[in-house]
Scaffold this motif. Structure first.
Motif, PDB file in Angstrom:
ATOM      1  N   ALA A  69       0.769  -1.186   0.089  1.00 53.99           N
ATOM      2  CA  ALA A  69      -0.072  -0.061  -0.029  1.00 53.99           C
ATOM      3  C   ALA A  69       0.734   1.254   0.113  1.00 53.99           C
ATOM      4  O   ALA A  69       0.488   2.036  -0.890  1.00 53.99           O
ATOM      5  N   LEU A  74      -1.628   3.596  -1.673  1.00 53.18           N
ATOM      6  CA  LEU A  74      -3.035   3.314  -1.358  1.00 53.18           C
ATOM      7  C   LEU A  74      -3.181   3.075  -0.056  1.00 53.18           C
ATOM      8  O   LEU A  74      -2.297   3.057   0.730  1.00 53.18           O
ATOM      9  N   GLU A  77      -6.382  -1.878   2.510  1.00 52.40           N
ATOM     10  CA  GLU A  77      -7.606  -2.482   2.172  1.00 52.40           C
ATOM     11  C   GLU A  77      -7.796  -2.401   0.637  1.00 52.40           C
ATOM     12  O   GLU A  77      -8.605  -3.002  -0.025  1.00 52.40           O
ATOM     13  N   ASN A  78      -6.823  -1.820   0.009  1.00 56.38           N
ATOM     14  CA  ASN A  78      -6.737  -1.946  -1.406  1.00 56.38           C
ATOM     15  C   ASN A  78      -6.124  -3.142  -2.067  1.00 56.38           C
ATOM     16  O   ASN A  78      -5.821  -3.136  -3.283  1.00 56.38           O
ATOM     17  N   THR A 199      -2.483   2.244 -11.346  1.00 58.13           N
ATOM     18  CA  THR A 199      -2.863   2.020  -9.900  1.00 58.13           C
ATOM     19  C   THR A 199      -3.414   3.462  -9.072  1.00 58.13           C
ATOM     20  O   THR A 199      -4.169   3.124  -8.456  1.00 58.13           O
ATOM     21  N   GLU A 203      -9.152   4.019  -7.366  1.00 66.26           N
ATOM     22  CA  GLU A 203      -9.957   4.287  -6.303  1.00 66.26           C
ATOM     23  C   GLU A 203     -11.116   4.963  -7.000  1.00 66.26           C
ATOM     24  O   GLU A 203     -12.338   4.918  -6.612  1.00 66.26           O
ATOM     25  N   ILE A 229      -4.806  -5.136  -6.720  1.00 70.00           N
ATOM     26  CA  ILE A 229      -5.103  -4.094  -6.070  1.00 70.00           C
ATOM     27  C   ILE A 229      -6.430  -3.514  -6.704  1.00 70.00           C
ATOM     28  O   ILE A 229      -6.627  -3.763  -8.016  1.00 70.00           O
ATOM     29  N   GLY A 230      -7.022  -2.723  -6.066  1.00 66.68           N
ATOM     30  CA  GLY A 230      -8.377  -2.338  -6.414  1.00 66.68           C
ATOM     31  C   GLY A 230      -9.151  -1.562  -5.294  1.00 66.68           C
ATOM     32  O   GLY A 230      -8.535  -1.370  -4.341  1.00 66.68           O
ATOM     33  N   ALA A 231     -10.348  -0.900  -5.864  1.00 61.89           N
ATOM     34  CA  ALA A 231     -11.077  -0.252  -4.977  1.00 61.89           C
ATOM     35  C   ALA A 231     -11.596  -1.375  -3.776  1.00 61.89           C
ATOM     36  O   ALA A 231     -11.672  -2.379  -3.549  1.00 61.89           O
ATOM     37  N   ALA A 232     -11.609  -0.833  -2.553  1.00 59.24           N
ATOM     38  CA  ALA A 232     -11.797  -1.452  -1.396  1.00 59.24           C
ATOM     39  C   ALA A 232     -12.895  -2.521  -1.532  1.00 59.24           C
ATOM     40  O   ALA A 232     -13.112  -3.511  -1.080  1.00 59.24           O
ATOM     41  N   ILE A 235     -11.907  -5.452  -3.582  1.00 54.73           N
ATOM     42  CA  ILE A 235     -10.987  -6.365  -2.981  1.00 54.73           C
ATOM     43  C   ILE A 235     -11.683  -7.427  -1.519  1.00 54.73           C
ATOM     44  O   ILE A 235     -11.394  -8.361  -1.346  1.00 54.73           O
TER      45      ILE A 235
END
Ligand SMILES: *Cc1c(COP(=O)(O)O)cnc(C)c1O
Length: 360
Positions: A69, A74, A77-78, A199, A203, A229-232, A235
């Motif tokens: 992160a 980030l 949570e991502n 990346t 968000e 990796i991605g929006a919470a 994930i």
């Protein structure tokens, strides 16, 4: 009498590239990094104590998530750590598609995708790359028409090596109603001047998951560590529900954390690979090959007219030089050649030159 589910009974498994530990082999067929992992990884490995394996590992690989992160700007949570990038692909498919759904892929691309789609009993919709090996101009329309729930795109692309510009990927994501997985297995080798950094946009793009792996850029294919990796909200279901609770082990977590924390050292190998990529590409071009511009650690090269790609593949193999030959439409006149270290590349180029002379 068979106990397999019908779709498993019907399907073919994935065939991994040839692996060989033969002494003196020049292995340019499965895109491993030719340079060693960082000193920090070696130190972390030397520090592993067997008593540390008595307990279960951190279930969420928190130290790795925190380090990754920080690297990407980030939050933990991502990030979802996985057992190789391949496990992320499986998790994305099992989390975001049902049996009978359609998964869209560009054609050609990573040959594991159809296998994973078969396991989930999904339909695969292949969208052909255009004649210049770019995503077709009407890619989004074809995607919408396919009714796909999930689209898997490799960028920079394998096996062509070409990079689709970030703006184009974002446009596709915004026009797509499903989940877009961008497989960035080779992104570490992209020229930094191209400022490709998807990346940063994740968000804002709520439907994109980026795949990363330590197998290529960090010289750790044997470790089996990758991450998504991605929006919470993308994930979380994989992190909390669909993965195995201990999907990455203690040793790999330690080494992967050391690797990502020493990214500056790792990036020196990326620079060397880029320099060798330029040299090998120029040398092949001067011998009459047509070489696609690559942002990966491999080249896709079409043989000069009148020469046979499979023959060259076999000729190199007889000299303990492994490259990749694909006996499939649009690729059977080409070889995919991983970038090795400077001596390996020089040996390869000599062997190719001799082949061309001898088969004139
Ligand atoms: C290597 C690779 C991966 C991931 O490989 P792992 O070793 O499982 O991390 C994913 N996609 C493509 C296209 C690759 O070449």
């Amino acid at each position: 009498m068979s106990f397999e589910r019908p779709n498993i009974k019907r399907m073919q498994g994935y065939t991994p590239g040839e692996q060989s530990n033969l002494d003196g082999i020049i292995k340019l067929n499965t895109n491993e990094n030719p340079y060693p992992a960082t000193a920090a990884v070696a130190t972390a490995l030397a520090g592993v104590r067997v008593e540390d394996l008595r307990r279960y590992p951190s279930p969420s690989a928190l130290a790795f998530r925190t380090a990754a992160a920080a690297y990407h700007g980030l939050s933990p949570e991502n990030i979802i750590p996985t057992n190789g990038g391949d496990e992320l692909l499986r998790l994305v498919i099992t989390t975001f598609t049902s049996a009978g759904d359609t998964i869209a892929v560009a054609e050609p691309s990573y040959s594991l995708y159809p296998v994973l789609a078969d396991i989930q009993d999904c339909e695969l919709h292949r969208i052909a790359l255009d004649e210049d090996w770019n995503l077709s101009a009407d890619f989004s329309r074809q995607l919408a028409d396919s009714d796909a729930k999930l689209c898997l795109l490799v960028n920079p692309h394998a096996p062509t090596g070409k990079l689709t510009p970030q703006a184009r990927i974002i446009q596709i994501a915004q026009e797509f109603e499903g989940v877009l997985l961008v497989d960035e297995a080779y992104v570490d080798f992209v020229d930094p001047d191209l400022s490709y950094e998807l990346t940063r946009e994740l968000e804002r793009l709520g439907n994109v998951i980026v795949l990363r792996t330590l197998s290529k850029g960090y010289s750790l294919a044997g470790l089996r560590f990758g991450y998504g990796i991605g929006a919470a909200q993308l994930i979380a279901p994989m992190m909390d529900k669909t993965r195995d609770s201990y999907n990455t082990d203690h040793v790999s977590q330690l080494l992967a954390t050391a690797a990502i924390e020493s990214v500056e050292e790792a990036s020196l190998s990326w620079r060397k690979v880029r320099m060798e990529r330029t040299r090998v590409s120029a040398a092949l071009t001067s011998m009459g090959f047509d070489v696609l511009p690559s942002e990966c650690n491999f080249l896709l090269a079409t043989l000069p007219t009148g020469y046979d790609a499979e023959k060259l593949y076999l000729d190199l193999k007889s000299q303990n030089i492994l490259v990749r030959y694909f006996n499939q439409p649009r690729l059977s006149d080409k070889l995919r050649i991983s970038i090795g270290n400077d001596q390996e590349n020089t040996r390869l180029l000599q062997a190719i030159e001799q082949f061309l002379l001898a088969s004139r």
